[in-house]
Scaffold this motif. Structure first.
Motif, short mmCIF file in Angstrom:
data_model
loop_
_atom_site.label_atom_id
_atom_site.label_comp_id
_atom_site.label_asym_id
_atom_site.label_seq_id
_atom_site.Cartn_x
_atom_site.Cartn_y
_atom_site.Cartn_z
N ILE A 193 16.70 2.11 -4.54
CA ILE A 193 16.88 0.66 -4.49
C ILE A 193 15.85 0.09 -3.54
O ILE A 193 15.84 0.41 -2.34
CB ILE A 193 18.31 0.28 -4.04
N VAL A 194 14.96 -0.75 -4.08
CA VAL A 194 13.94 -1.42 -3.28
C VAL A 194 14.47 -2.79 -2.90
O VAL A 194 14.81 -3.60 -3.77
CB VAL A 194 12.62 -1.54 -4.06
N ILE A 195 14.57 -3.03 -1.59
CA ILE A 195 15.06 -4.30 -1.08
C ILE A 195 13.88 -5.00 -0.40
O ILE A 195 13.57 -4.71 0.76
CB ILE A 195 16.22 -4.10 -0.07
N ASP A 196 13.21 -5.86 -1.13
CA ASP A 196 12.05 -6.54 -0.57
C ASP A 196 12.44 -7.91 -0.03
O ASP A 196 13.16 -8.66 -0.66
CB ASP A 196 10.94 -6.71 -1.61
N ASP A 197 11.94 -8.21 1.17
CA ASP A 197 12.25 -9.48 1.85
C ASP A 197 11.15 -10.51 1.63
O ASP A 197 10.62 -11.08 2.59
CB ASP A 197 12.48 -9.24 3.34
N ASN A 198 10.79 -10.76 0.37
CA ASN A 198 9.82 -11.79 0.02
C ASN A 198 8.47 -11.56 0.70
O ASN A 198 7.90 -12.46 1.30
CB ASN A 198 10.36 -13.18 0.34
N SER A 199 7.98 -10.33 0.59
CA SER A 199 6.70 -9.97 1.19
C SER A 199 5.57 -10.84 0.65
O SER A 199 5.42 -10.97 -0.56
CB SER A 199 6.36 -8.51 0.89
N PRO A 200 4.74 -11.39 1.53
CA PRO A 200 3.63 -12.22 1.08
C PRO A 200 2.47 -11.41 0.49
O PRO A 200 1.58 -11.99 -0.14
CB PRO A 200 3.19 -12.96 2.35
N ASP A 201 2.47 -10.08 0.67
CA ASP A 201 1.35 -9.27 0.20
C ASP A 201 1.51 -8.77 -1.23
O ASP A 201 0.68 -8.03 -1.74
CB ASP A 201 1.12 -8.07 1.13
N GLY A 202 2.58 -9.17 -1.93
CA GLY A 202 2.78 -8.76 -3.31
C GLY A 202 3.53 -7.45 -3.48
O GLY A 202 3.45 -6.81 -4.53
N THR A 203 4.29 -7.04 -2.47
CA THR A 203 5.07 -5.80 -2.57
C THR A 203 6.02 -5.82 -3.76
O THR A 203 6.14 -4.82 -4.47
CB THR A 203 5.86 -5.56 -1.26
N LEU A 204 6.68 -6.94 -4.00
CA LEU A 204 7.63 -7.02 -5.11
C LEU A 204 6.94 -6.82 -6.45
O LEU A 204 7.48 -6.15 -7.33
CB LEU A 204 8.40 -8.34 -5.08
N GLU A 205 5.74 -7.35 -6.62
CA GLU A 205 5.00 -7.16 -7.87
C GLU A 205 4.67 -5.68 -8.08
O GLU A 205 4.76 -5.16 -9.19
CB GLU A 205 3.73 -8.01 -7.88
N VAL A 206 4.30 -5.00 -7.00
CA VAL A 206 4.04 -3.55 -7.08
C VAL A 206 5.33 -2.83 -7.46
O VAL A 206 5.33 -1.93 -8.30
CB VAL A 206 3.46 -3.02 -5.76
N GLU A 250 0.82 -1.22 0.00
CA GLU A 250 0.00 0.00 0.00
C GLU A 250 0.85 1.27 0.00
O GLU A 250 0.51 2.25 -0.65
CB GLU A 250 -0.94 0.00 1.21
N ASN A 251 1.95 1.27 0.76
CA ASN A 251 2.77 2.48 0.90
C ASN A 251 3.74 2.70 -0.25
O ASN A 251 4.10 3.83 -0.56
CB ASN A 251 3.58 2.41 2.20
N LEU A 252 4.20 1.63 -0.88
CA LEU A 252 5.27 1.74 -1.87
C LEU A 252 4.96 2.69 -3.03
O LEU A 252 5.80 3.53 -3.36
CB LEU A 252 5.67 0.35 -2.38
N PRO A 253 3.79 2.63 -3.65
CA PRO A 253 3.53 3.57 -4.75
C PRO A 253 3.61 5.04 -4.31
O PRO A 253 4.15 5.87 -5.04
CB PRO A 253 2.11 3.21 -5.21
N LEU A 254 3.13 5.32 -3.11
CA LEU A 254 3.16 6.71 -2.63
C LEU A 254 4.57 7.17 -2.35
O LEU A 254 4.98 8.25 -2.80
CB LEU A 254 2.28 6.86 -1.39
N ILE A 255 5.34 6.38 -1.63
CA ILE A 255 6.70 6.83 -1.29
C ILE A 255 7.57 6.93 -2.54
O ILE A 255 8.36 7.86 -2.67
CB ILE A 255 7.36 5.97 -0.19
N ILE A 256 7.41 6.01 -3.49
CA ILE A 256 8.18 6.10 -4.74
C ILE A 256 7.78 7.35 -5.50
O ILE A 256 8.64 8.09 -5.99
CB ILE A 256 8.00 4.83 -5.60
N TRP A 257 6.49 7.62 -5.59
CA TRP A 257 6.02 8.82 -6.29
C TRP A 257 6.59 10.07 -5.64
O TRP A 257 7.07 10.98 -6.33
CB TRP A 257 4.49 8.88 -6.31
#
Length: 156
Positions: free
Chosen positions: A47-60, A24-31
């Motif tokens: 640089i986005v360092i995602d730790d295998n988030s189960p909510d689909g953060t990496l796809e976003v 939920e937060n990633l699009p806003l902070i990146i923008w």
């Protein structure tokens, strides 16, 4: 290893953005980051360092990379939740900027002041690890503020 830059090289800012369940937060902070850096004219990468988030953060993050470009949004995912400190170390290893900004994706750090609060000159990974204490970072921030002759109201 990040080599020292000469004074003739353009400064580049690397924002390290560890994520875990930040869909939920990633699009806003990146923008906000892209908007801030584009308006300022500074060269940057996030640089986005995602730790295998189960909510689909990496796809976003992948969608945001397609939107803003691979040179601006760099993905460096990890296979599991390994912790915030090691996420920053992982990001530093991939950083190409001569300034590194450490941020949280949960919007707890103010984007417009991120350069003033979290700037750290980078000469090598060893140097960064050695100088990661509050006093030296604080000194570096004020030196950068003076160098850029920022308005006094933005210095603190």
């Amino acid at each position: 290893f990040v080599s020292p830059r000469s004074m003739d090289d353009e400064d580049k800012y690397t924002v390290l953005l560890p994520t875990y369940e930040e869909r939920e937060n990633l699009p806003l902070i990146i923008w906000l980051l892209v908007k801030h850096f584009e308006e300022s004219g500074y060269n940057y990468e996030v640089i986005v360092i995602d730790d295998n988030s189960p909510d689909g953060t990496l796809e976003v993050a992948k969608e945001l990379q397609r939107l803003y470009g691979q040179e601006k949004i760099v993905l460096r995912p990890r296979p599991s939740k390994l912790g915030l400190g090691t996420a920053y170390i992982h990001g530093i290893k991939h950083a190409t900027g001569n300034f590194i900004i450490l941020m949280d994706a949960d919007l707890s750090h103010h984007v417009c002041l991120c350069v003033l609060v979290y700037v750290m000159p980078v000469y090598s990974i060893g140097h960064v690890m050695h100088t990661c204490n509050t006093a030296q970072v604080h000194t570096g921030v004020h030196q950068e503020a003076e160098r850029r002759k920022l308005r006094p109201s933005l210095r603190h």
